[in-house]
Design a protein around this motif. Structure first.
Motif, PDB file in Angstrom:
ATOM      1  N   MET A 164      99.945  26.342  82.216  1.00 27.78           N
ATOM      2  CA  MET A 164      99.898  27.359  82.756  1.00 27.78           C
ATOM      3  C   MET A 164      99.619  27.238  84.370  1.00 27.78           C
ATOM      4  O   MET A 164      99.532  26.107  84.937  1.00 27.78           O
ATOM      5  N   ILE A 165      99.682  28.468  84.846  1.00 28.88           N
ATOM      6  CA  ILE A 165     100.343  28.415  86.349  1.00 28.88           C
ATOM      7  C   ILE A 165      99.205  28.426  86.966  1.00 28.88           C
ATOM      8  O   ILE A 165      97.596  29.298  86.011  1.00 28.88           O
ATOM      9  N   SER A 166      99.157  27.897  88.611  1.00 28.07           N
ATOM     10  CA  SER A 166      97.563  28.785  88.777  1.00 28.07           C
ATOM     11  C   SER A 166      97.952  29.650  89.707  1.00 28.07           C
ATOM     12  O   SER A 166      98.851  30.433  90.398  1.00 28.07           O
ATOM     13  N   ASN A 167      96.600  30.602  90.412  1.00 29.29           N
ATOM     14  CA  ASN A 167      96.130  31.117  91.407  1.00 29.29           C
ATOM     15  C   ASN A 167      97.560  30.989  92.640  1.00 29.29           C
ATOM     16  O   ASN A 167      97.643  31.675  93.212  1.00 29.29           O
ATOM     17  N   LEU A 168      96.748  29.788  93.234  1.00 33.43           N
ATOM     18  CA  LEU A 168      97.495  29.179  94.232  1.00 33.43           C
ATOM     19  C   LEU A 168      99.463  29.049  94.326  1.00 33.43           C
ATOM     20  O   LEU A 168      99.766  29.735  95.179  1.00 33.43           O
ATOM     21  N   GLN A 169      99.474  29.030  92.683  1.00 32.84           N
ATOM     22  CA  GLN A 169     100.798  28.855  92.447  1.00 32.84           C
ATOM     23  C   GLN A 169     101.938  30.397  92.818  1.00 32.84           C
ATOM     24  O   GLN A 169     102.782  30.304  92.915  1.00 32.84           O
ATOM     25  N   ILE A 170     101.001  30.963  92.682  1.00 31.00           N
ATOM     26  CA  ILE A 170     101.587  32.288  92.424  1.00 31.00           C
ATOM     27  C   ILE A 170     101.641  33.124  93.750  1.00 31.00           C
ATOM     28  O   ILE A 170     102.889  33.383  94.151  1.00 31.00           O
ATOM     29  N   ARG A 171     100.509  32.743  94.882  1.00 36.95           N
ATOM     30  CA  ARG A 171     100.936  32.668  95.550  1.00 36.95           C
ATOM     31  C   ARG A 171     101.491  31.871  96.598  1.00 36.95           C
ATOM     32  O   ARG A 171     102.618  32.617  97.409  1.00 36.95           O
ATOM     33  N   ALA A 172     101.999  30.699  96.529  1.00 39.29           N
ATOM     34  CA  ALA A 172     103.232  30.028  96.961  1.00 39.29           C
ATOM     35  C   ALA A 172     104.811  30.593  96.305  1.00 39.29           C
ATOM     36  O   ALA A 172     105.496  30.285  97.553  1.00 39.29           O
ATOM     37  N   ALA A 173     104.828  31.071  94.945  1.00 45.42           N
ATOM     38  CA  ALA A 173     105.884  31.744  94.518  1.00 45.42           C
ATOM     39  C   ALA A 173     106.046  32.449  95.427  1.00 45.42           C
ATOM     40  O   ALA A 173     107.134  33.319  95.953  1.00 45.42           O
ATOM     41  N   ARG A 174     105.023  34.142  95.646  1.00 46.74           N
ATOM     42  CA  ARG A 174     105.587  34.582  96.281  1.00 46.74           C
ATOM     43  C   ARG A 174     105.815  34.474  97.817  1.00 46.74           C
ATOM     44  O   ARG A 174     106.752  35.215  98.181  1.00 46.74           O
ATOM     45  N   ALA A 175     104.731  33.702  98.452  1.00 45.40           N
ATOM     46  CA  ALA A 175     105.287  33.095  99.560  1.00 45.40           C
ATOM     47  C   ALA A 175     107.498  32.979  99.163  1.00 45.40           C
ATOM     48  O   ALA A 175     107.779  32.808 100.683  1.00 45.40           O
ATOM     49  N   LEU A 176     107.623  31.762  99.038  1.00 44.20           N
ATOM     50  CA  LEU A 176     108.665  31.501  98.812  1.00 44.20           C
ATOM     51  C   LEU A 176     110.158  32.674  99.029  1.00 44.20           C
ATOM     52  O   LEU A 176     110.541  32.420  99.738  1.00 44.20           O
ATOM     53  N   LEU A 177     109.472  33.266  98.299  1.00 45.31           N
ATOM     54  CA  LEU A 177     110.034  34.227  98.138  1.00 45.31           C
ATOM     55  C   LEU A 177     110.306  35.631  99.437  1.00 45.31           C
ATOM     56  O   LEU A 177     111.128  36.469  99.048  1.00 45.31           O
ATOM     57  N   GLY A 178     109.990  35.248  98.899  1.00 42.42           N
ATOM     58  CA  GLY A 178     108.723  36.528 100.985  1.00 42.42           C
ATOM     59  C   GLY A 178     108.773  37.631 100.182  1.00 42.42           C
ATOM     60  O   GLY A 178     108.573  39.088 100.478  1.00 42.42           O
ATOM     61  N   TRP A 179     107.990  37.783  99.272  1.00 45.54           N
ATOM     62  CA  TRP A 179     107.474  38.661  98.730  1.00 45.54           C
ATOM     63  C   TRP A 179     105.889  39.526  98.940  1.00 45.54           C
ATOM     64  O   TRP A 179     104.990  38.723  99.128  1.00 45.54           O
ATOM     65  N   SER A 180     106.170  40.598  99.315  1.00 46.37           N
ATOM     66  CA  SER A 180     104.582  40.975  99.235  1.00 46.37           C
ATOM     67  C   SER A 180     103.587  40.991  98.345  1.00 46.37           C
ATOM     68  O   SER A 180     104.656  41.065  96.797  1.00 46.37           O
ATOM     69  N   GLN A 181     101.864  41.677  97.817  1.00 45.99           N
ATOM     70  CA  GLN A 181     101.999  41.673  96.199  1.00 45.99           C
ATOM     71  C   GLN A 181     102.437  42.811  96.138  1.00 45.99           C
ATOM     72  O   GLN A 181     102.532  43.068  94.842  1.00 45.99           O
ATOM     73  N   ASN A 182     102.997  44.168  96.691  1.00 42.92           N
ATOM     74  CA  ASN A 182     103.450  44.813  96.313  1.00 42.92           C
ATOM     75  C   ASN A 182     105.164  44.802  95.568  1.00 42.92           C
ATOM     76  O   ASN A 182     104.876  45.495  94.332  1.00 42.92           O
ATOM     77  N   LYS A 183     105.587  44.414  96.043  1.00 45.76           N
ATOM     78  CA  LYS A 183     107.097  43.669  95.567  1.00 45.76           C
ATOM     79  C   LYS A 183     106.436  43.263  94.122  1.00 45.76           C
ATOM     80  O   LYS A 183     107.565  43.036  93.246  1.00 45.76           O
ATOM     81  N   LEU A 184     106.338  41.908  94.692  1.00 43.84           N
ATOM     82  CA  LEU A 184     105.490  41.239  92.818  1.00 43.84           C
ATOM     83  C   LEU A 184     105.130  41.709  91.616  1.00 43.84           C
ATOM     84  O   LEU A 184     105.513  42.090  90.508  1.00 43.84           O
ATOM     85  N   ALA A 185     104.393  43.067  92.505  1.00 46.12           N
ATOM     86  CA  ALA A 185     103.417  43.858  91.354  1.00 46.12           C
ATOM     87  C   ALA A 185     104.905  44.657  90.626  1.00 46.12           C
ATOM     88  O   ALA A 185     104.675  44.853  89.121  1.00 46.12           O
ATOM     89  N   ASP A 186     105.408  44.971  91.650  1.00 42.23           N
ATOM     90  CA  ASP A 186     106.616  45.417  90.886  1.00 42.23           C
ATOM     91  C   ASP A 186     107.474  45.157  90.122  1.00 42.23           C
ATOM     92  O   ASP A 186     108.192  45.510  88.616  1.00 42.23           O
TER      93      ASP A 186
END
Length: 79
Positions: A1-23
């Motif tokens: 299972m992945i953690s909340n920290l990894q979700i944030r880190a993955a999003r940061a690596l991609l340069g995605w906003s929370q809106n982009k990840l949600a989409d």
């Protein structure tokens, strides 16, 4: 299972906003915000976490699984 920290880190690596990840994951922004704001042992539906994981993996994120079977880090796949 992945953690909340990894979700944030993955999003940061991609340069995605929370809106982009949600989409990309087919989720609401509120769901992404809740996942990221949760403590280390967050409670979420398995299918919700898998949608996030699948979305960032499609974009090039690699979750590093250690011999103990736990996921410990994230990186970007070389293109």
């Amino acid at each position: 299972m992945i953690s909340n920290l990894q979700i944030r880190a993955a999003r940061a690596l991609l340069g995605w906003s929370q809106n982009k990840l949600a989409d990309e994951a087919g989720l609401s922004v509120i769901t992404v915000k809740r996942l990221e704001a949760s403590d280390e042992q967050f409670q979420a539906r398995f299918d919700t976490v898998m949608k996030v994981k699948d979305a960032v993996e499609r974009a090039g994120v690699v979750f590093q699984v250690m011999p103990d079977g736990l996921v410990h880090g994230v990186s970007l796949r070389k293109t």
